[in-house]
Write a protein that holds these residues in place. Structure first.
Motif, PDB file in Angstrom:
ATOM      1  N   LEU A  19     -52.174 -45.923  72.464  1.00  0.00           N
ATOM      2  CA  LEU A  19     -50.911 -45.397  71.955  1.00  0.00           C
ATOM      3  C   LEU A  19     -50.369 -46.352  70.900  1.00  0.00           C
ATOM      4  CD1 LEU A  19     -48.954 -44.226  75.145  1.00  0.00           C
ATOM      5  CD2 LEU A  19     -49.737 -42.778  73.267  1.00  0.00           C
ATOM      6  N   ALA A  20     -49.880 -45.835  69.824  1.00  0.00           N
ATOM      7  CA  ALA A  20     -49.254 -46.659  68.786  1.00  0.00           C
ATOM      8  C   ALA A  20     -47.845 -46.140  68.534  1.00  0.00           C
ATOM      9  CB  ALA A  20     -50.057 -46.609  67.487  1.00  0.00           C
ATOM     10  N   VAL A  21     -46.924 -47.051  68.367  1.00  0.00           N
ATOM     11  CA  VAL A  21     -45.549 -46.701  68.016  1.00  0.00           C
ATOM     12  C   VAL A  21     -45.393 -46.927  66.518  1.00  0.00           C
ATOM     13  CG1 VAL A  21     -43.104 -47.185  68.399  1.00  0.00           C
ATOM     14  CG2 VAL A  21     -44.735 -47.410  70.285  1.00  0.00           C
ATOM     15  N   LEU A  22     -45.095 -45.873  65.779  1.00  0.00           N
ATOM     16  CA  LEU A  22     -44.950 -45.955  64.327  1.00  0.00           C
ATOM     17  C   LEU A  22     -43.479 -45.795  63.951  1.00  0.00           C
ATOM     18  CD1 LEU A  22     -47.858 -43.588  63.171  1.00  0.00           C
ATOM     19  CD2 LEU A  22     -47.928 -46.081  63.414  1.00  0.00           C
ATOM     20  N   GLU A  23     -42.983 -46.733  63.178  1.00  0.00           N
ATOM     21  CA  GLU A  23     -41.625 -46.602  62.639  1.00  0.00           C
ATOM     22  C   GLU A  23     -41.721 -46.230  61.168  1.00  0.00           C
ATOM     23  OE1 GLU A  23     -37.429 -49.066  62.087  1.00  0.00           O
ATOM     24  OE2 GLU A  23     -39.279 -50.157  62.461  1.00  0.00           O
ATOM     25  N   THR A  24     -40.952 -45.241  60.759  1.00  0.00           N
ATOM     26  CA  THR A  24     -40.979 -44.870  59.349  1.00  0.00           C
ATOM     27  C   THR A  24     -40.483 -46.032  58.498  1.00  0.00           C
ATOM     28  OG1 THR A  24     -38.740 -43.964  59.422  1.00  0.00           O
ATOM     29  CG2 THR A  24     -40.553 -42.449  59.872  1.00  0.00           C
ATOM     30  N   GLY A  27     -36.454 -43.318  55.677  1.00  0.00           N
ATOM     31  CA  GLY A  27     -36.191 -41.896  55.904  1.00  0.00           C
ATOM     32  C   GLY A  27     -37.144 -41.319  56.921  1.00  0.00           C
ATOM     33  N   GLY A  28     -38.056 -40.479  56.488  1.00  0.00           N
ATOM     34  CA  GLY A  28     -39.011 -39.864  57.414  1.00  0.00           C
ATOM     35  C   GLY A  28     -39.791 -38.743  56.764  1.00  0.00           C
ATOM     36  N   ARG A  29     -39.084 -37.782  56.188  1.00  0.00           N
ATOM     37  CA  ARG A  29     -39.730 -36.577  55.665  1.00  0.00           C
ATOM     38  C   ARG A  29     -40.832 -36.902  54.663  1.00  0.00           C
ATOM     39  NH1 ARG A  29     -38.673 -32.949  51.292  1.00  0.00           N
ATOM     40  NH2 ARG A  29     -37.051 -34.386  50.553  1.00  0.00           N
ATOM     41  N   LEU A  30     -40.582 -37.822  53.748  1.00  0.00           N
ATOM     42  CA  LEU A  30     -41.550 -38.152  52.704  1.00  0.00           C
ATOM     43  C   LEU A  30     -42.233 -39.490  52.948  1.00  0.00           C
ATOM     44  CD1 LEU A  30     -39.479 -37.032  49.575  1.00  0.00           C
ATOM     45  CD2 LEU A  30     -41.202 -35.731  50.845  1.00  0.00           C
ATOM     46  N   ASP A  31     -42.041 -40.076  54.127  1.00  0.00           N
ATOM     47  CA  ASP A  31     -42.636 -41.368  54.429  1.00  0.00           C
ATOM     48  C   ASP A  31     -44.118 -41.195  54.760  1.00  0.00           C
ATOM     49  OD1 ASP A  31     -41.652 -44.286  55.063  1.00  0.00           O
ATOM     50  OD2 ASP A  31     -43.120 -43.787  56.614  1.00  0.00           O
ATOM     51  N   CYS A  32     -44.928 -42.177  54.372  1.00  0.00           N
ATOM     52  CA  CYS A  32     -46.372 -42.028  54.580  1.00  0.00           C
ATOM     53  C   CYS A  32     -46.763 -42.022  56.057  1.00  0.00           C
ATOM     54  CB  CYS A  32     -47.131 -43.107  53.826  1.00  0.00           C
ATOM     55  SG  CYS A  32     -46.935 -44.774  54.443  1.00  0.00           S
ATOM     56  N   THR A  33     -45.940 -42.577  56.930  1.00  0.00           N
ATOM     57  CA  THR A  33     -46.253 -42.517  58.359  1.00  0.00           C
ATOM     58  C   THR A  33     -46.197 -41.074  58.881  1.00  0.00           C
ATOM     59  OG1 THR A  33     -43.928 -42.920  58.937  1.00  0.00           O
ATOM     60  CG2 THR A  33     -45.381 -44.839  58.808  1.00  0.00           C
ATOM     61  N   ASN A  34     -45.563 -40.193  58.121  1.00  0.00           N
ATOM     62  CA  ASN A  34     -45.296 -38.841  58.603  1.00  0.00           C
ATOM     63  C   ASN A  34     -46.507 -37.924  58.536  1.00  0.00           C
ATOM     64  OD1 ASN A  34     -43.515 -37.014  59.771  1.00  0.00           O
ATOM     65  ND2 ASN A  34     -42.908 -36.154  57.790  1.00  0.00           N
TER      66      ASN A  34
END
Length: 331
Positions: A19-24, A27-34
């Motif tokens: 399991l990995a916890v990813l923080e944006t 923002g979020g919508r356009l973040d590469c983690t998304n």
């Protein structure tokens, strides 16, 4: 940022991370983690920050943050301002996301630990938390972080673990949850360096996080101490609002600039803001200016006695550079 995110995911894969916890990043919508496919999403809080990119209203920022929601994936949500809550609720409904809201679907209660009379610990460094979820009651949890906001954050973490457990992640049992919270290590979040005087570092860099710092300072262990603030900030932040919140809580103010990033607000500009904010206040703190974190720390030490407090905040860059100076001194 995109490259380092990719490298991180490659490392997770190489190390067989379960399991990995990813923080944006922003923002979020356009973040590469998304681009990931999450098992659960978490929105902790929404305030006015990075407004030049995310928008100048809570609704616009909430729209960007709600962009991490995925169809049918549960979302754990903190206590948000009403206008932000509506945006997240509408997006969750549109995508069919089960929504678990702090204060409605789960709750927490916190208390400070008993004071110790010996000299091994000058001030409390942790708090006790009880968290009630739809599935169970978690009693006797301990988190080594101070402040109401950290108890709130802990409740979101526990609720997210409950969602995972209900979806087959049986390894995340009660003992794992308790152990994980107790072992949390989060530098620069009201990080305390014992000494004479006590020094606190906090990476607060927006009005909401500055209010959280001031709330912790209302604790009884910080009363009856002379307080000296070391403050610097990035030019793209709401500097005036942060200073309006924090300056009245201190007896002496040392304004400075960090050296590792060009966005630092010049000291004369900070002085101007401070003079405007404190104008007409009969009990205004004295204002000092220094050209570097090292000079600011040295100046603050000359203004304090053994039982006093130096608090360093306003920017993660300032807090990090000061932490390096303290570690250097301890080496």
């Amino acid at each position: 940022f995109e490259m380092t995110t990719l490298l991180g995911w490659m490392l997770f894969d190489e190390m067989n991370v379960e399991l990995a916890v990813l923080e944006t990043g922003l923002g979020g919508r356009l973040d590469c983690t998304n681009v990931c496919e999450p098992l659960v999403t978490v929105i902790t809080s929404i305030g006015l920050d990075h407004t030049h990119i995310l928008g100048h209203t809570l609704q616009k920022i909430a729209f960007e943050k709600a962009g991490i929601l995925k169809r049918g994936v549960p979302v754990v949500q903190g206590q948000l301002p009403g206008e932000a809550d509506v945006v997240v609720e509408e997006r969750a409904t549109e995508l069919g996301c089960p929504r678990f809201v702090c204060g409605r679907d789960f709750a927490w209660h916190h208390s400070a630990p008993a004071k110790r009379e010996d000299r091994t610990e000058r001030v409390a460094r942790h708090q006790n938390v009880m968290i009630l979820t739809p599935h169970r009651r978690h009693d006797g949890l301990t988190i080594p972080l101070l402040g109401v906001h950290q108890a709130h954050n802990a409740s979101l973490a526990v609720m997210a673990c409950e969602v995972l457990r209900e979806n087959g992640w049986s390894k995340i049992d009660d003992s794992a949850v308790a152990h994980g919270l107790q072992q949390t290590h989060w530098p620069l979040r009201f990080e305390i360096f014992d000494g004479e005087p006590t020094i606190v570092l906090d990476a607060a860099h927006n009005p909401d996080s500055m209010r959280a710092v001031c709330q912790v300072l209302e604790g009884s262990e910080w009363k009856n101490r002379k307080r000296v603030l070391i403050f610097a900030a990035s030019a793209d932040k709401d500097v005036r609002s942060m200073m309006s919140i924090v300056l009245p809580h201190f007896d002496e103010i040392v304004l400075t600039r960090f050296l590792g990033n060009p966005r630092s607000v010049p000291v004369p500009q900070l002085r101007k803001y401070a003079a405007e904010i404190l104008a007409g206040n009969d009990r205004s703190p004295r204002i000092h200016g220094e050209d570097s974190p090292r000079d600011a720390l040295n100046a603050a030490r000359t203004l304090t006695a053994a039982n006093d407090l130096i608090c360093v905040t306003g920017s993660i860059f300032l807090a990090a550079e000061t932490r390096g100076l303290l570690k250097e001194r301890m080496a």
